[in-house]
Each structure stands twice: as C-alpha cells, then as structure tokens.
Design a protein around this motif. Structure first.
Motif, PDB file in Angstrom:
ATOM      1  N   LEU A 118       0.823  -1.202   0.000  1.00 39.83           N
ATOM      2  CA  LEU A 118       0.000   0.000   0.000  1.00 39.83           C
ATOM      3  C   LEU A 118       0.864   1.262   0.000  1.00 39.83           C
ATOM      4  CD1 LEU A 118      -2.781   1.236   0.002  1.00 39.83           C
ATOM      5  CD2 LEU A 118      -2.830   1.022   2.488  1.00 39.83           C
ATOM      6  N   ARG A 119       1.966   1.261   0.756  1.00 42.23           N
ATOM      7  CA  ARG A 119       2.873   2.419   0.753  1.00 42.23           C
ATOM      8  C   ARG A 119       3.419   2.665  -0.646  1.00 42.23           C
ATOM      9  NH1 ARG A 119       4.940  -0.267   5.248  1.00 42.23           N
ATOM     10  NH2 ARG A 119       6.915  -0.612   4.185  1.00 42.23           N
ATOM     11  N   LYS A 120       3.725   1.574  -1.366  1.00 42.17           N
ATOM     12  CA  LYS A 120       4.234   1.709  -2.733  1.00 42.17           C
ATOM     13  C   LYS A 120       3.158   2.284  -3.651  1.00 42.17           C
ATOM     14  CE  LYS A 120       6.677  -0.790  -6.346  1.00 42.17           C
ATOM     15  NZ  LYS A 120       7.256  -2.061  -6.749  1.00 42.17           N
ATOM     16  N   LYS A 121       1.929   1.786  -3.536  1.00 40.57           N
ATOM     17  CA  LYS A 121       0.833   2.287  -4.380  1.00 40.57           C
ATOM     18  C   LYS A 121       0.549   3.759  -4.111  1.00 40.57           C
ATOM     19  CE  LYS A 121      -1.816  -1.825  -5.325  1.00 40.57           C
ATOM     20  NZ  LYS A 121      -2.965  -1.917  -6.184  1.00 40.57           N
ATOM     21  N   LEU A 122       0.676   4.174  -2.851  1.00 40.16           N
ATOM     22  CA  LEU A 122       0.393   5.558  -2.471  1.00 40.16           C
ATOM     23  C   LEU A 122       1.593   6.488  -2.643  1.00 40.16           C
ATOM     24  CD1 LEU A 122      -1.671   4.926   0.784  1.00 40.16           C
ATOM     25  CD2 LEU A 122      -2.543   5.600  -1.459  1.00 40.16           C
ATOM     26  N   CYS A 123       2.747   5.921  -2.984  1.00 36.12           N
ATOM     27  CA  CYS A 123       3.992   6.708  -3.140  1.00 36.12           C
ATOM     28  C   CYS A 123       4.311   7.474  -1.858  1.00 36.12           C
ATOM     29  CB  CYS A 123       3.894   7.643  -4.329  1.00 36.12           C
ATOM     30  SG  CYS A 123       3.681   6.792  -5.895  1.00 36.12           S
ATOM     31  N   VAL A 124       4.288   6.784  -0.722  1.00 38.21           N
ATOM     32  CA  VAL A 124       4.603   7.403   0.561  1.00 38.21           C
ATOM     33  C   VAL A 124       5.762   6.679   1.228  1.00 38.21           C
ATOM     34  CG1 VAL A 124       2.260   8.276   0.926  1.00 38.21           C
ATOM     35  CG2 VAL A 124       2.878   6.021   1.807  1.00 38.21           C
ATOM     36  N   ASP A 125       6.254   7.304   2.295  1.00 36.42           N
ATOM     37  CA  ASP A 125       7.369   6.769   3.085  1.00 36.42           C
ATOM     38  C   ASP A 125       8.557   6.455   2.189  1.00 36.42           C
ATOM     39  OD1 ASP A 125       5.840   7.141   5.349  1.00 36.42           O
ATOM     40  OD2 ASP A 125       5.039   5.106   5.322  1.00 36.42           O
ATOM     41  N   GLU A 126       9.037   5.216   2.172  1.00 36.33           N
ATOM     42  CA  GLU A 126      10.243   4.906   1.395  1.00 36.33           C
ATOM     43  C   GLU A 126       9.996   4.961  -0.115  1.00 36.33           C
ATOM     44  OE1 GLU A 126       8.709   0.677   2.433  1.00 36.33           O
ATOM     45  OE2 GLU A 126       8.431   2.717   3.147  1.00 36.33           O
ATOM     46  N   PHE A 127       8.742   5.089  -0.542  1.00 37.45           N
ATOM     47  CA  PHE A 127       8.394   5.159  -1.961  1.00 37.45           C
ATOM     48  C   PHE A 127       8.047   6.583  -2.414  1.00 37.45           C
ATOM     49  CE2 PHE A 127       7.396   0.862  -0.514  1.00 37.45           C
ATOM     50  CZ  PHE A 127       8.246   0.143  -1.335  1.00 37.45           C
ATOM     51  N   GLN A 128       8.349   7.565  -1.576  1.00 35.33           N
ATOM     52  CA  GLN A 128       8.093   8.966  -1.907  1.00 35.33           C
ATOM     53  C   GLN A 128       8.843   9.323  -3.199  1.00 35.33           C
ATOM     54  OE1 GLN A 128       9.906  11.983   0.704  1.00 35.33           O
ATOM     55  NE2 GLN A 128       7.901  12.943   0.791  1.00 35.33           N
ATOM     56  N   GLU A 129       8.180  10.045  -4.086  1.00 36.10           N
ATOM     57  CA  GLU A 129       8.783  10.469  -5.344  1.00 36.10           C
ATOM     58  C   GLU A 129       8.856  11.989  -5.385  1.00 36.10           C
ATOM     59  OE1 GLU A 129       6.575   8.653  -8.521  1.00 36.10           O
ATOM     60  OE2 GLU A 129       7.257   6.649  -7.973  1.00 36.10           O
ATOM     61  N   LEU A 130      10.032  12.503  -5.734  1.00 37.02           N
ATOM     62  CA  LEU A 130      10.268  13.945  -5.724  1.00 37.02           C
ATOM     63  C   LEU A 130      10.199  14.541  -7.128  1.00 37.02           C
ATOM     64  CD1 LEU A 130      13.279  14.081  -3.245  1.00 37.02           C
ATOM     65  CD2 LEU A 130      10.836  14.148  -2.740  1.00 37.02           C
ATOM     66  N   GLY A 131       9.743  15.766  -7.186  1.00 36.38           N
ATOM     67  CA  GLY A 131       9.707  16.539  -8.413  1.00 36.38           C
ATOM     68  C   GLY A 131       9.849  18.004  -8.051  1.00 36.38           C
ATOM     69  N   PHE A 132       9.594  18.890  -8.997  1.00 30.54           N
ATOM     70  CA  PHE A 132       9.639  20.326  -8.700  1.00 30.54           C
ATOM     71  C   PHE A 132       8.689  21.080  -9.621  1.00 30.54           C
ATOM     72  CE2 PHE A 132      13.066  19.429 -11.677  1.00 30.54           C
ATOM     73  CZ  PHE A 132      12.966  20.427 -12.619  1.00 30.54           C
ATOM     74  N   GLU A 133       8.277  22.245  -9.146  1.00 27.43           N
ATOM     75  CA  GLU A 133       7.353  23.079  -9.903  1.00 27.43           C
ATOM     76  C   GLU A 133       8.106  24.160 -10.677  1.00 27.43           C
ATOM     77  OE1 GLU A 133       3.328  22.953  -7.216  1.00 27.43           O
ATOM     78  OE2 GLU A 133       4.820  24.480  -6.728  1.00 27.43           O
TER      79      GLU A 133
ATOM     80  N   ALA B  64       6.128  14.827  -5.173  1.00 29.43           N
ATOM     81  CA  ALA B  64       5.356  15.017  -6.402  1.00 29.43           C
ATOM     82  C   ALA B  64       3.903  14.575  -6.271  1.00 29.43           C
ATOM     83  CB  ALA B  64       6.019  14.259  -7.554  1.00 29.43           C
ATOM     84  N   TRP B  65       3.623  13.628  -5.387  1.00 31.00           N
ATOM     85  CA  TRP B  65       2.265  13.105  -5.231  1.00 31.00           C
ATOM     86  C   TRP B  65       1.500  13.787  -4.112  1.00 31.00           C
ATOM     87  CZ3 TRP B  65       0.311  10.047  -8.878  1.00 31.00           C
ATOM     88  CH2 TRP B  65       1.200   9.393  -9.719  1.00 31.00           C
ATOM     89  N   HIS B  66       2.209  14.177  -3.075  1.00 27.88           N
ATOM     90  CA  HIS B  66       1.592  14.781  -1.892  1.00 27.88           C
ATOM     91  C   HIS B  66       2.410  16.022  -1.526  1.00 27.88           C
ATOM     92  CE1 HIS B  66      -0.447  10.895  -1.572  1.00 27.88           C
ATOM     93  NE2 HIS B  66       0.734  10.347  -1.725  1.00 27.88           N
ATOM     94  N   PRO B  67       2.216  17.149  -2.246  1.00 34.36           N
ATOM     95  CA  PRO B  67       3.064  18.332  -2.075  1.00 34.36           C
ATOM     96  C   PRO B  67       3.144  18.862  -0.654  1.00 34.36           C
ATOM     97  CG  PRO B  67       1.630  18.588  -3.971  1.00 34.36           C
ATOM     98  CD  PRO B  67       1.204  17.341  -3.275  1.00 34.36           C
ATOM     99  N   GLU B  68       2.124  18.638   0.156  1.00 38.16           N
ATOM    100  CA  GLU B  68       2.124  19.137   1.528  1.00 38.16           C
ATOM    101  C   GLU B  68       2.987  18.288   2.469  1.00 38.16           C
ATOM    102  OE1 GLU B  68      -0.744  15.909   1.227  1.00 38.16           O
ATOM    103  OE2 GLU B  68      -0.453  17.649  -0.030  1.00 38.16           O
ATOM    104  N   THR B  69       3.432  17.116   2.013  1.00 36.25           N
ATOM    105  CA  THR B  69       4.230  16.207   2.832  1.00 36.25           C
ATOM    106  C   THR B  69       5.701  16.598   2.754  1.00 36.25           C
ATOM    107  OG1 THR B  69       2.677  14.431   2.362  1.00 36.25           O
ATOM    108  CG2 THR B  69       4.823  13.783   3.209  1.00 36.25           C
ATOM    109  N   PRO B  70       6.375  16.721   3.896  1.00 37.00           N
ATOM    110  CA  PRO B  70       7.805  17.034   3.870  1.00 37.00           C
ATOM    111  C   PRO B  70       8.616  15.905   3.205  1.00 37.00           C
ATOM    112  CG  PRO B  70       6.923  17.168   6.109  1.00 37.00           C
ATOM    113  CD  PRO B  70       5.842  16.617   5.240  1.00 37.00           C
ATOM    114  N   ILE B  71       9.754  16.267   2.670  1.00 33.53           N
ATOM    115  CA  ILE B  71      10.637  15.280   2.045  1.00 33.53           C
ATOM    116  C   ILE B  71      11.252  14.415   3.133  1.00 33.53           C
ATOM    117  CG2 ILE B  71      12.766  14.979   0.720  1.00 33.53           C
ATOM    118  CD1 ILE B  71      12.097  17.529  -0.769  1.00 33.53           C
ATOM    119  N   LYS B  72      11.219  13.107   2.912  1.00 32.72           N
ATOM    120  CA  LYS B  72      11.822  12.158   3.847  1.00 32.72           C
ATOM    121  C   LYS B  72      13.329  12.150   3.631  1.00 32.72           C
ATOM    122  CE  LYS B  72       7.870  10.358   5.248  1.00 32.72           C
ATOM    123  NZ  LYS B  72       7.277  10.801   6.460  1.00 32.72           N
TER     124      LYS B  72
END
Length: 114
Positions: free
Chosen positions: A9-24, A103-111
């Motif tokens: 589920l963490r992988k599907k949601l792109c959270v925790d160790e699966f967080q993906e970064l991008g920029f605006e 990139a998926w949850h902009p309000e979440t701090p970078i891990k």
C-alpha cells in the motif's frame, strides 16, 4: 489517516520509502512573443530539457510540475540542469523553479535518505 500501512500500500500511495520527488516551474514569457514562438520554445523545452534528462512535464505553458519519466525521484542535479536551461532562454522574462518536493503529496515534507 492510518500510519500502519503494508509495504504494498505504501508503494501504491507513493509514501514513506516510496516517496517520489519533483519540482514546480513558473515561467514568465516576454509580452511581445507570438504563439508560434511560444510553441517553438515549448517544443525545445520538451526535447532538450525534459527528454534529454529523463524527465516529464505536466502542466501548461507557464506553470507545471516536473517529475521523472519513470517511477522514482528527480535528482537535485536534474533540477539544476533544467533551471540553467530555462535561465539561458531569451523568450523568458522570469523563471521560478521550486526546491524538490513530494510530487504526489506536495504538503508532505521530504523524507531524509537513509
């Protein structure tokens, strides 16, 4: 929201160790630029700055999000290369490149990377 999620589920949601970064990006074009010139700029941007660096762009002509074209995160080096490319273009009057962000949850701090 529950914090005890399975790895799948963490992988599907792109959270925790699966967080993906991008920029605006926020771009300001010269006032007298024709539609054809903007289209030519966007074509060059997509080929030279995005495709050449393994990146993808989602958004409009003046605002959008840059992420990796496959699963994963944009690196700081890729962000810097895109920013330098944009700042070298005469069609633009302003270039605003955000720091790396989720990139998926902009309000979440970078891990932090472990």
């Amino acid at each position: 929201m529950a914090t005890n999620r399975s790895r799948r589920l963490r992988k599907k949601l792109c959270v925790d160790e699966f967080q993906e970064l991008g920029f605006e990006l926020n771009l300001g074009f010269k006032e007298d630029l024709s539609d054809d010139a903007i289209d030519a700029f966007l074509d060059a941007f997509l080929i030279e700055a995005m495709d050449a660096n393994g990146l993808d762009y989602v958004g409009g002509e003046d605002y959008g999000l840059v992420c990796l074209e496959k699963r994963g995160s944009v690196s700081e080096e890729q962000r810097t290369v895109v920013e330098a490319w944009l700042k070298g273009r005469s069609e633009l009057t302003s270039v605003d490149v955000s720091p790396l962000m989720d990139a998926w949850h902009p309000e979440t701090p970078i891990k932090p990377v472990a």
